[in-house]
Every structure is written in structure tokens, then in C-alpha cells.
Enzyme design. Structure first.
Site, PDB file in Angstrom:
ATOM      1  N   GLN A 180      64.046 -38.079 158.304  1.00  0.00           N
ATOM      2  CA  GLN A 180      63.514 -39.223 159.048  1.00  0.00           C
ATOM      3  C   GLN A 180      64.531 -39.824 160.015  1.00  0.00           C
ATOM      4  OE1 GLN A 180      60.387 -40.110 158.963  1.00  0.00           O
ATOM      5  NE2 GLN A 180      59.750 -38.824 157.254  1.00  0.00           N
ATOM      6  N   LYS A 195      59.059 -32.768 162.428  1.00  0.00           N
ATOM      7  CA  LYS A 195      59.100 -34.221 162.606  1.00  0.00           C
ATOM      8  C   LYS A 195      59.799 -34.616 163.914  1.00  0.00           C
ATOM      9  CE  LYS A 195      59.191 -35.044 157.594  1.00  0.00           C
ATOM     10  NZ  LYS A 195      57.841 -35.579 157.407  1.00  0.00           N
ATOM     11  N   HIS A 237      62.532 -39.448 148.833  1.00  0.00           N
ATOM     12  CA  HIS A 237      61.364 -38.564 148.883  1.00  0.00           C
ATOM     13  C   HIS A 237      61.430 -37.623 147.688  1.00  0.00           C
ATOM     14  CE1 HIS A 237      58.807 -35.283 150.437  1.00  0.00           C
ATOM     15  NE2 HIS A 237      58.339 -36.143 151.326  1.00  0.00           N
ATOM     16  N   CYS A 244      54.868 -39.311 148.983  1.00  0.00           N
ATOM     17  CA  CYS A 244      55.846 -38.490 148.261  1.00  0.00           C
ATOM     18  C   CYS A 244      57.016 -39.338 147.761  1.00  0.00           C
ATOM     19  CB  CYS A 244      56.348 -37.342 149.130  1.00  0.00           C
ATOM     20  SG  CYS A 244      55.075 -36.137 149.520  1.00  0.00           S
ATOM     21  N   ASP A 294      69.775 -36.502 153.424  1.00  0.00           N
ATOM     22  CA  ASP A 294      68.441 -36.096 153.847  1.00  0.00           C
ATOM     23  C   ASP A 294      68.168 -36.745 155.200  1.00  0.00           C
ATOM     24  OD1 ASP A 294      65.730 -35.859 154.344  1.00  0.00           O
ATOM     25  OD2 ASP A 294      65.085 -36.519 152.360  1.00  0.00           O
TER      26      ASP A 294
END
Length: 406
Positions: free
Chosen positions: A201, A224, A121, A361, A198
Site C-alpha cells: 500500500q 496496485k 494484512h 483481509c 510490506d
């Protein structure tokens, strides 16, 4: 998992859009919020809205207890060893920028390498680009396989004695690839590098254990994972965070302030300058409670079944191009013949179906895929196979509307 009972917890799902029952397939961009989270935030503002830490009155004490209680919930949720390792931020982007600015500025120099992947991202690319320009370090990319996965052999070859930082997403927001971050962390540590994962997700969809993963830093966002917008978390190993300088200065994060110098509070508060995101933390705590009640293993299993069902159904459509590996997280990114993803998403929206369209993104990844944009359907704990059937019907409608491109 009783999906109907889960859906009943989300008021927004029970509406019509453009004359059709809403099918929300955009949870990778932001998830919907359960009633328990909405009510907890409302309770804060109605019942004990106050600033935290500095007050001794009843409202301030309760607000502080709830705020710090949420930090403990986060600690347990990701299995951090201490709440001192849990820093509240505005989200994943702020968390990554904090590490790049503070750790990177102090530890990178010319000749050093920052290893990332083409699937990242923008939030996990641009901060490293900027700090590389400032320090003279070099960005280095792990190669991807044709299906968008990473081979451990390629990771090992890319991470060298010059590597100082490996920054990688655990789950791709475009491909659905689940990266082997635990093995990559071991490779980074073998070269005396640190790793930032990261988790934007992954944290909403699977159990996270930062100690077992051996991540040095881990970042994720509340919105999220059924929580409110505007708040996220940076996890960092205590030894690393202790050596890092704050990047925001002001109230809350100070210990003593003199005319020409100041000292900082201990962890985690030295990284939380200003009035913190109190209502957001309270809402995040409620979201964690909600997810724990259902069970992350059950959520991951449900989403895996949905993704496989979607692949099976969508692959029967003429002109369908799906990106990413067969085994994936709960999303499908695709293009339908020469129909532009924005046009496709517009037709689906007219049918009450919400999908994401654009570059997500991830412009470097779009160029790697040799496309300018894609459409994405992403699934969460409240989605059903019947909604995927609605998506397939909507895609057939799209084909009929743009029949001349097939």
C-alpha cells in the site's frame, strides 16, 4: 497534476455503471490500468512473445531484454543497490511467504520472537503463524494507539534481544496509517534482528528508498500500482538472499543438475523457478514508467488532499464512524450507523460508485476495532474531489434507504 489528462489515460474509467458515470474508489484492492500498460502487454504478445534466458533467437533475445529491463526499472524505482536484489514473484503474498519459508525456517528456533502488528494484512500474519508453529518461535504484537498508530516507545519495548524478525506494513490498507518503518528498522537492527516491510500500500503512492529505509526485505505488487495482476517484487539485501535457499525448484533457477544433487543459479534467478511472469514484468516496467512520468511526490500530494477532503465531507454525515488517524494515506474506512457495509456498498454500486466492503483481509484488526466489517473508499491518482462529492451523495441516499436504522 493534471488529473483530467491522467484520467484520459485510463479507458475503463469512461463508462457508466448502473446508468451512472463510474466512480472507482477501490484502488487499494487493485488499481486501474493506463493505456500505456495495456498496450505494452499487447505489444509483447503480438510482437515478441517468447521464453526468456534460454533462447538465442531474436524473439527470445528481445523478450529477455524487456524482462531484465523491467528488473532494472524496479531497481531504480525502489533504489536497490543491485538488480540481484530484485526478485520477481506472483505478488506481495508470495514475496512474504518466500522470506518466511526460506529465511524463517533456517534462522528461527524456540525462544525466538517474530514481531508484527495487529493491523497487518493476513498475508503478513499467516506466514509468520505457520513458521512459528514449525520452528517454535513466538509471535509478538506491537500495541496500537486508539487512533491506529504506533508509538515508537511501544515499538522499542516490543523489539527485544529475542526478536529475530520484525514484519510490518508501511501503510495500513484499512486505517491509512503510515508507519515509521525507518525508525522501526533501526530498532530491529539494534537488536540484531531483520525487518520485512510490506509495501503493497506504499509503493504505488509514495517514493520508496529501500536503502534509506534500511529494510532487509521489501515486498509489493504490480496490480496496485497501475500494473498487471499476477506479478510482484521481493527486494532483499544481497547478503541475506545469498544465504537463503530457494523455495521453488525446477527450470530456470538451476545451474547444474546431477542425478542426486543440483546447484542453483546466482541471484536473482535462483528464486525464480519455472517460466517467469514475462508479460507481467513487461507491464510492471511500463507502469513504473507511467508513474515516474507523473511523479510520486505529485501523486502522494494529490491523494493526501483527497483524503483530507473526504474526511471533511464525510464527517458531516450523521451516524458516520471513521477509523484511523487524521493524517493518513489516501483512503477512508468507515461505517454508517448500523447499516451493514455490504448493504451500503450495494446501494453505492447502484449509484455507480465502487467501494470495498468486508474485513479487508484484516480480521484481527476488525476485532481490535470491535466491528465485524467496514466499508472503504480508497483514492488514487485518477480520482477527483467531484467523485468524493458523488460518494457523499451516495451515502446520503443510503441513509434515506435505511432510514429506520438512524
Amino acid at each position: 497534476m493534471d488529473v483530467k489528462a491522467v484520467r484520459d489515460e485510463f479507458p475503463i474509467l469512461h463508462q457508466e455503471v448502473n446508468g451512472h458515470p463510474l466512480v472507482y474508489l477501490d484502488s487499494s484492492a487493485t488499481s486501474q490500468k493506463p493505456r500505456k500498460v495495456i498496450e505494452k502487454i499487447d505489444e509483447y504478445y503480438r510482437g515478441y512473445n517468447s521464453n526468456v534466458h534460454r533462447g538465442v533467437h531474436t524473439l527470445g533475445t528481445r523478450a529477455t531484454d524487456e524482462y531484465e529491463g523491467a528488473r532494472e526499472k524496479v531497481r531504480r524505482f525502489i533504489n536497490a543497490s543491485s538488480t540481484q536484489e530484485v526478485i520477481f514473484t506472483r505478488g506481495t503474498t508470495t514475496a512474504i511467504n518466500t522470506v518466511a519459508s526460506s529465511y524463517g525456517r533456517a534462522n528461527f528456533q524456540a525462544g525466538d520472537e517474530i514481531v508484527i502488528t495487529p493491523m497487518e494484512h493476513h498475508s503478513n500474519i499467516i506466514p509468520w503463524q505457520q513458521i512459528a508453529k514449525e520452528t517454535g518461535a513466538t509471535l509478538k504484537y506491537m500495541p496500537l494507539q486508539p487512533d491506529g498508530t504506533i508509538r515508537l516507545e511501544d515499538a522499542k519495548e516490543t523489539i527485544t534481544a529475542n526478536t529475530k524478525m520484525v514484519a510490518i506494513m508501511q501503510v495500513s490498507n484499512v486505517l491509512g496509517t503510515i508507519n515509521p518503518v525507518k525508525e522501526i528498522a533501526r530498532m530491529a537492527h539494534d537488536q540484531e534482528a531483520v525487518i520485512l516491510v510490506d509495501g503493497a500500500q506504499s509503493a504505488p503512492h509514495m517514493k520508496i528508498d529501500v536503502q534509506d529505509m534500511d529494510a532487509d526485505f521489501f515486498a509489493f505488487s504490480a496490480h496496485k500500482m497501475c500494473g498487471p495482476t499476477g506479478i510482484g517484487v521481493l527486494y532483499g539485501k544481497k547478503a541475506l538472499l545469498n544465504d537463503m535457499e530457494p523455495v521453488e525448484f525446477g527450470g530456470e533457477m538451476i545451474d547444474f543438475v546431477n542425478l542426486y544433487d543440483s546447484t542453483w543459479k546466482e541471484l536473482p534467478w535462483k528464486f525464480e523457478g519455472g517460466t517467469p511472469i514475462i508479460a507481467g514484468a513487461v507491464g510492471l516496467g511500463a507502469a513504473i514508467d507511467f508513474l515516474n512520468e507523473i511523479g510520486l511526490d505529485q501523486i502522494q500530494d494529490h491523494e493526501h488532499k483527497l483524503a483530507q477532503y473526504a474526511l471533511e465531507r464525510m464527517n458531516t454525515i450523521e451516524g458516520m464512524k471513521i477509523y484511523g488517524p487524521q493524517e493518513r494515506a489516501g483512503l477512508v474506512t468507515f461505517n454508517l450507523s448500523d447499516v451493514h457495509p455490504h448493504d451500503l456498498a450495494t446501494v453505492l454500486d447502484a449509484e455507480g460508485i465502487a467501494v470495498r466492503a468486508g474485513h479487508h483481509c484484516a480480521q484481527p484488526l476488525m476485532r481490535w476495532l470491535e466491528v465485524s466489517a467496514t466499508a472503504r473508499a480508497s483514492f488514487y491518482l485518477y480520482n477527483t474531489e467531484e467523485e468524493i462529492d458523488r460518494l457523499v451523495e451516495g451515502l446520503q441516499t443510503t441513509k434515506e434507504y435505511f432510514g429506520d436504522v438512524f
